[in-house]
Write a protein that holds these residues in place. Structure first.
Motif, PDB file in Angstrom:
ATOM      1  N   ARG A   5     -23.600   2.853 -14.515  1.00  0.00           N
ATOM      2  CA  ARG A   5     -23.045   4.093 -15.081  1.00  0.00           C
ATOM      3  C   ARG A   5     -23.284   5.240 -14.115  1.00  0.00           C
ATOM      4  N   LEU A   6     -22.218   6.005 -13.883  1.00  0.00           N
ATOM      5  CA  LEU A   6     -22.300   7.234 -13.098  1.00  0.00           C
ATOM      6  C   LEU A   6     -21.813   8.359 -13.990  1.00  0.00           C
ATOM      7  N   ASN A   7     -22.694   9.293 -14.284  1.00  0.00           N
ATOM      8  CA  ASN A   7     -22.354  10.416 -15.158  1.00  0.00           C
ATOM      9  C   ASN A   7     -21.784   9.936 -16.492  1.00  0.00           C
ATOM     10  N   GLY A   8     -22.382   8.900 -17.036  1.00  0.00           N
ATOM     11  CA  GLY A   8     -21.982   8.387 -18.334  1.00  0.00           C
ATOM     12  C   GLY A   8     -20.760   7.481 -18.312  1.00  0.00           C
ATOM     13  N   GLN A   9     -20.142   7.327 -17.152  1.00  0.00           N
ATOM     14  CA  GLN A   9     -18.953   6.482 -17.028  1.00  0.00           C
ATOM     15  C   GLN A   9     -19.342   5.118 -16.471  1.00  0.00           C
ATOM     16  N   SER A  10     -18.881   4.058 -17.116  1.00  0.00           N
ATOM     17  CA  SER A  10     -19.112   2.714 -16.614  1.00  0.00           C
ATOM     18  C   SER A  10     -18.224   2.480 -15.403  1.00  0.00           C
ATOM     19  N   THR A  11     -18.801   1.962 -14.341  1.00  0.00           N
ATOM     20  CA  THR A  11     -18.036   1.713 -13.123  1.00  0.00           C
ATOM     21  C   THR A  11     -18.617   0.500 -12.417  1.00  0.00           C
ATOM     22  N   SER A  12     -17.980   0.086 -11.366  1.00  0.00           N
ATOM     23  CA  SER A  12     -18.514  -1.000 -10.548  1.00  0.00           C
ATOM     24  C   SER A  12     -18.432  -0.591  -9.086  1.00  0.00           C
ATOM     25  N   ILE A  13     -19.366  -1.100  -8.319  1.00  0.00           N
ATOM     26  CA  ILE A  13     -19.424  -0.819  -6.890  1.00  0.00           C
ATOM     27  C   ILE A  13     -19.523  -2.153  -6.166  1.00  0.00           C
ATOM     28  N   ARG A  14     -18.670  -2.329  -5.180  1.00  0.00           N
ATOM     29  CA  ARG A  14     -18.662  -3.560  -4.391  1.00  0.00           C
ATOM     30  C   ARG A  14     -19.132  -3.224  -2.981  1.00  0.00           C
ATOM     31  N   LEU A  15     -20.210  -3.882  -2.569  1.00  0.00           N
ATOM     32  CA  LEU A  15     -20.775  -3.702  -1.228  1.00  0.00           C
ATOM     33  C   LEU A  15     -21.184  -5.051  -0.658  1.00  0.00           C
ATOM     34  N   GLU A  16     -21.302  -5.094   0.650  1.00  0.00           N
ATOM     35  CA  GLU A  16     -21.830  -6.275   1.299  1.00  0.00           C
ATOM     36  C   GLU A  16     -23.302  -6.417   0.919  1.00  0.00           C
ATOM     37  N   ASN A  17     -23.769  -7.652   0.836  1.00  0.00           N
ATOM     38  CA  ASN A  17     -25.144  -7.920   0.408  1.00  0.00           C
ATOM     39  C   ASN A  17     -26.182  -7.216   1.282  1.00  0.00           C
ATOM     40  N   ALA A  18     -25.920  -7.107   2.576  1.00  0.00           N
ATOM     41  CA  ALA A  18     -26.864  -6.417   3.461  1.00  0.00           C
ATOM     42  C   ALA A  18     -27.066  -4.967   3.021  1.00  0.00           C
ATOM     43  N   PHE A  19     -25.993  -4.292   2.584  1.00  0.00           N
ATOM     44  CA  PHE A  19     -26.126  -2.917   2.113  1.00  0.00           C
ATOM     45  C   PHE A  19     -26.860  -2.857   0.779  1.00  0.00           C
ATOM     46  N   TRP A  20     -26.593  -3.826  -0.113  1.00  0.00           N
ATOM     47  CA  TRP A  20     -27.338  -3.849  -1.380  1.00  0.00           C
ATOM     48  C   TRP A  20     -28.834  -4.004  -1.118  1.00  0.00           C
ATOM     49  N   GLU A  21     -29.200  -4.812  -0.125  1.00  0.00           N
ATOM     50  CA  GLU A  21     -30.621  -4.988   0.202  1.00  0.00           C
ATOM     51  C   GLU A  21     -31.255  -3.656   0.601  1.00  0.00           C
ATOM     52  N   VAL A  22     -30.552  -2.882   1.409  1.00  0.00           N
ATOM     53  CA  VAL A  22     -31.082  -1.585   1.841  1.00  0.00           C
ATOM     54  C   VAL A  22     -31.160  -0.623   0.653  1.00  0.00           C
TER      55      VAL A  22
ATOM     56  N   CYS B 181     -23.171   4.805   4.493  1.00  0.00           N
ATOM     57  CA  CYS B 181     -23.730   5.789   5.431  1.00  0.00           C
ATOM     58  C   CYS B 181     -25.157   6.165   5.056  1.00  0.00           C
ATOM     59  N   ALA B 182     -25.456   6.227   3.757  1.00  0.00           N
ATOM     60  CA  ALA B 182     -26.832   6.489   3.312  1.00  0.00           C
ATOM     61  C   ALA B 182     -27.756   5.366   3.773  1.00  0.00           C
ATOM     62  N   CYS B 183     -27.265   4.142   3.727  1.00  0.00           N
ATOM     63  CA  CYS B 183     -28.060   3.007   4.207  1.00  0.00           C
ATOM     64  C   CYS B 183     -28.353   3.145   5.697  1.00  0.00           C
ATOM     65  N   LEU B 184     -27.339   3.503   6.468  1.00  0.00           N
ATOM     66  CA  LEU B 184     -27.539   3.683   7.906  1.00  0.00           C
ATOM     67  C   LEU B 184     -28.547   4.790   8.185  1.00  0.00           C
ATOM     68  N   LYS B 185     -28.447   5.888   7.456  1.00  0.00           N
ATOM     69  CA  LYS B 185     -29.388   7.004   7.636  1.00  0.00           C
ATOM     70  C   LYS B 185     -30.808   6.568   7.316  1.00  0.00           C
ATOM     71  N   PHE B 186     -30.984   5.809   6.241  1.00  0.00           N
ATOM     72  CA  PHE B 186     -32.299   5.296   5.864  1.00  0.00           C
ATOM     73  C   PHE B 186     -32.865   4.421   6.984  1.00  0.00           C
ATOM     74  N   VAL B 187     -32.043   3.527   7.523  1.00  0.00           N
ATOM     75  CA  VAL B 187     -32.489   2.645   8.601  1.00  0.00           C
ATOM     76  C   VAL B 187     -32.851   3.466   9.841  1.00  0.00           C
TER      77      VAL B 187
ATOM     78  N   TYR C 247     -23.033 -10.728   4.862  1.00  0.00           N
ATOM     79  CA  TYR C 247     -21.846  -9.886   4.815  1.00  0.00           C
ATOM     80  C   TYR C 247     -20.886 -10.256   3.687  1.00  0.00           C
ATOM     81  N   ALA C 248     -21.289 -11.200   2.854  1.00  0.00           N
ATOM     82  CA  ALA C 248     -20.519 -11.458   1.632  1.00  0.00           C
ATOM     83  C   ALA C 248     -20.682 -10.256   0.706  1.00  0.00           C
ATOM     84  N   SER C 249     -19.676  -9.983  -0.098  1.00  0.00           N
ATOM     85  CA  SER C 249     -19.715  -8.825  -0.995  1.00  0.00           C
ATOM     86  C   SER C 249     -20.149  -9.213  -2.401  1.00  0.00           C
ATOM     87  N   THR C 250     -20.837  -8.270  -3.049  1.00  0.00           N
ATOM     88  CA  THR C 250     -21.257  -8.419  -4.434  1.00  0.00           C
ATOM     89  C   THR C 250     -20.865  -7.149  -5.176  1.00  0.00           C
ATOM     90  N   THR C 251     -20.362  -7.325  -6.390  1.00  0.00           N
ATOM     91  CA  THR C 251     -20.012  -6.189  -7.237  1.00  0.00           C
ATOM     92  C   THR C 251     -21.101  -6.011  -8.284  1.00  0.00           C
TER      93      THR C 251
END
Length: 97
Positions: free
Chosen positions: A21-38, A77-83, A13-17
């Motif tokens: 790029r989304l639509n050519g824009q540089s961005t960052s997303i921070r999620l808990e490691n469990a979600f990144w795994e999914v 929510c996409a992760c939950l749906k996948f699971v 449950y530690a977070s990683t950023t």
């Protein structure tokens, strides 16, 4: 019962950023490691990189509904749906519903 949840490795449950790029824009997303795994698993199953999967999902959401209020929550929510789909014996590669 709560020990099932309380006893989890804090690294899950530690977070990683991650930067991408989304639509050519540089961005960052921070999620808990469990979600990144999914998300990494979804991407792998679809035969694309994680940034490619996230960009494609973002583009599809923009096309269908416009800019999401909270894209990070949408990813969770996409992760939950996948699971849910996998738990129900659904396909490894998820097609549009």
């Amino acid at each position: 019962m709560c020990q099932v949840f309380a006893g989890k490795d804090p690294e899950r449950y530690a977070s990683t950023t991650r930067r991408l790029r989304l639509n050519g824009q540089s961005t960052s997303i921070r999620l808990e490691n469990a979600f990144w795994e999914v998300i990494d698993k979804i991407s792998e199953n679809d035969g694309v990189t994680t940034p490619t999967f996230i960009s494609k999902l973002h583009a599809e959401v923009l096309e269908q509904r416009g800019e999401p209020d909270n894209f990070t929550s949408l990813l969770r929510c996409a992760c939950l749906k996948f699971v849910e789909i996998r738990a129900a014996g659904g396909p490894a590669v998820i097609a549009a519903e």
